[in-house]
Design a protein around this motif. Structure first.
Motif, PDB file in Angstrom:
ATOM      1  N   UNK A  11      -0.662   2.987  -5.348  1.00 54.71           N
ATOM      2  CA  UNK A  11      -1.371   2.139  -5.663  1.00 54.71           C
ATOM      3  C   UNK A  11      -1.562   2.886  -7.241  1.00 54.71           C
ATOM      4  N   UNK A  12      -1.876   4.282  -6.972  1.00 50.37           N
ATOM      5  CA  UNK A  12      -1.950   5.146  -8.612  1.00 50.37           C
ATOM      6  C   UNK A  12      -0.688   4.651  -9.703  1.00 50.37           C
ATOM      7  N   UNK A  13       0.372   5.190  -8.999  1.00 53.65           N
ATOM      8  CA  UNK A  13       1.534   4.888 -10.035  1.00 53.65           C
ATOM      9  C   UNK A  13       2.144   3.478 -10.347  1.00 53.65           C
ATOM     10  N   UNK A  14       1.187   2.523  -9.723  1.00 56.07           N
ATOM     11  CA  UNK A  14       1.469   0.697 -10.127  1.00 56.07           C
ATOM     12  C   UNK A  14       0.405   0.463 -10.866  1.00 56.07           C
ATOM     13  N   UNK A  15      -0.652   1.146 -10.641  1.00 56.51           N
ATOM     14  CA  UNK A  15      -1.753   1.221 -11.661  1.00 56.51           C
ATOM     15  C   UNK A  15      -0.999   2.106 -13.172  1.00 56.51           C
ATOM     16  N   UNK A  16      -1.031   2.714 -13.497  1.00 56.42           N
ATOM     17  CA  UNK A  16      -0.709   3.245 -14.172  1.00 56.42           C
ATOM     18  C   UNK A  16       0.679   2.814 -15.626  1.00 56.42           C
ATOM     19  N   UNK A  17       2.161   2.099 -14.238  1.00 57.97           N
ATOM     20  CA  UNK A  17       2.531   1.561 -15.031  1.00 57.97           C
ATOM     21  C   UNK A  17       2.477   0.033 -15.660  1.00 57.97           C
ATOM     22  N   UNK A  18       1.523  -0.397 -15.068  1.00 55.32           N
ATOM     23  CA  UNK A  18       1.042  -1.185 -15.161  1.00 55.32           C
ATOM     24  C   UNK A  18       0.381  -1.152 -16.691  1.00 55.32           C
ATOM     25  N   UNK A  19      -0.342  -0.314 -16.991  1.00 54.72           N
ATOM     26  CA  UNK A  19      -1.005   0.034 -18.305  1.00 54.72           C
ATOM     27  C   UNK A  19      -0.392   0.365 -18.951  1.00 54.72           C
ATOM     28  N   UNK A  20       0.767   1.573 -19.573  1.00 55.04           N
ATOM     29  CA  UNK A  20       1.369   1.547 -20.288  1.00 55.04           C
ATOM     30  C   UNK A  20       0.922   0.666 -21.449  1.00 55.04           C
ATOM     31  N   UNK A  21       1.036   0.917 -22.220  1.00 58.83           N
ATOM     32  CA  UNK A  21       1.642   0.093 -23.449  1.00 58.83           C
ATOM     33  C   UNK A  21       2.429   0.063 -24.274  1.00 58.83           C
ATOM     34  N   UNK A  28       1.288  -5.573  -7.915  1.00 54.72           N
ATOM     35  CA  UNK A  28       0.145  -6.221  -7.144  1.00 54.72           C
ATOM     36  C   UNK A  28      -0.964  -5.769  -7.427  1.00 54.72           C
ATOM     37  N   UNK A  29      -0.184  -4.139  -7.909  1.00 53.67           N
ATOM     38  CA  UNK A  29      -2.266  -3.759  -8.435  1.00 53.67           C
ATOM     39  C   UNK A  29      -2.664  -3.946  -9.433  1.00 53.67           C
ATOM     40  N   UNK A  30      -1.953  -5.175 -10.815  1.00 60.14           N
ATOM     41  CA  UNK A  30      -1.973  -5.984 -11.557  1.00 60.14           C
ATOM     42  C   UNK A  30      -3.319  -7.069 -11.157  1.00 60.14           C
TER      43      UNK A  30
END
Length: 294
Positions: free
Chosen positions: A223-233, A245-247
């Motif tokens: 959950x944490x890794x996916x969330x970070x990956x989805x928010x990298x610019x 799925x965290x998106x």
């Protein structure tokens, strides 16, 4: 001679799926760890709402201060709906941990307790046992989020009353009091749908290991890794984001938009549903191929 397992005594001949599900629900809700999440919510939500009550609505004043020159705000904006929305925004990353405590124990807990073989000597297929455990996992996630909704809304309305729902964000929105409760219920419904994806992930990890700690840590790490990956610019991660799925875990917020973007919500719900199905199918294959030694 009496059978050693109570389930066999009650259902000696090929029990129905409903009986298996009932048995799994009873097993889950008789474990103390099942109530850790409920106790945490029962303590945290009243504390947050008492703190907000003592704060006296300065948050609302801060949000609306810059707009008071152009708009005149009337009514009770610091109400139970606003407080519930605030709690949902604050706890969305904590609820997955509470769900994984139980979901990660569904299969791994049987291995840790050495009860897998006792389960499988029943005249029941592995598939039916797996389905019952998975449905129990989903029901637990539903009951936890429903408890959060009932407590936060019920206590919030009792302490702060009702009124129009102020939705801060990139664009400030105000939802009328007559629509606010329905919108909040829809938001909690989508929150349950997204938490089922977390529950499915923890259930999958539980099918691989024999200790419940691994699925809990693994689920939160993903959950944490996916969330970070989805928010990298970066363009690469922006391309990757729609497949994580965290998106879509915070898409319950879209029910508070005006107007409601139904097409976008339906697409998000479909993607989360496909994740659920995929995670369960992998768990199904892993569990049916597993060599039960305990």
């Amino acid at each position: 001679m009496q059978p050693a397992v109570g389930f066999l005594h009650t259902h000696p001949i090929n029990p129905s799926m409903l009986s298996i599900l009932k048995n799994e629900l009873l097993k889950t809700y008789f474990k103390w760890r099942t109530y850790i999440g409920f106790i945490a919510i029962l303590i945290l939500v009243p504390l947050v709402e008492i703190a907000l009550k003592l704060e006296g609505g300065s948050m609302i004043k801060g949000i609306t201060r810059s707009l008071e020159k152009d708009f005149f705000f009337v009514g009770n904006l610091f109400n139970g709906y606003f407080v519930t929305q605030l709690i949902m925004n604050s706890l969305w990353v904590h609820i997955p941990f509470l769900i994984s405590l139980v979901a990660g124990d569904q299969l791994a807990g049987e291995a840790t307790g050495g009860t897998f073989r006792l389960i499988l000597i029943r005249p029941v297929s592995r598939t039916r046992i797996l389905f019952a455990k998975y449905l129990t996992t989903l029901f637990y996630a539903f009951s936890l989020v429903a408890f959060l909704a009932t407590l936060s809304l019920g206590l919030g309305v009792a302490m702060f009353g009702v009124g129009d729902l102020l939705v801060p964000g990139r664009e400030l929105a105000i939802i009328s009091q007559h629509e606010a409760l329905g919108r909040m219920c829809l938001a909690f419904g989508l929150a349950i749908w997204s938490m089922w994806c977390v529950a499915s992930l923890a259930f999958l990890f539980s099918s691989f290991v024999e200790n419940a700690i691994g699925p809990i840590i693994g689920t939160m790490a993903v959950v944490v890794v996916f969330f970070l990956l989805g928010n990298f610019p970066f363009d690469f991660f922006r391309t990757l984001s729609p497949y994580l799925f965290t998106t879509y875990m915070t898409f319950w917020q879209r029910f508070l938009d005006d107007p409601i973007p139904w097409q976008e919500i339906a697409r998000s719900a479909l993607i989360l549903g496909l994740h659920n199905i995929g995670l369960f199918l992998i768990a199904f294959v892993a569990y049916n191929r597993k060599d039960i030694k305990s």
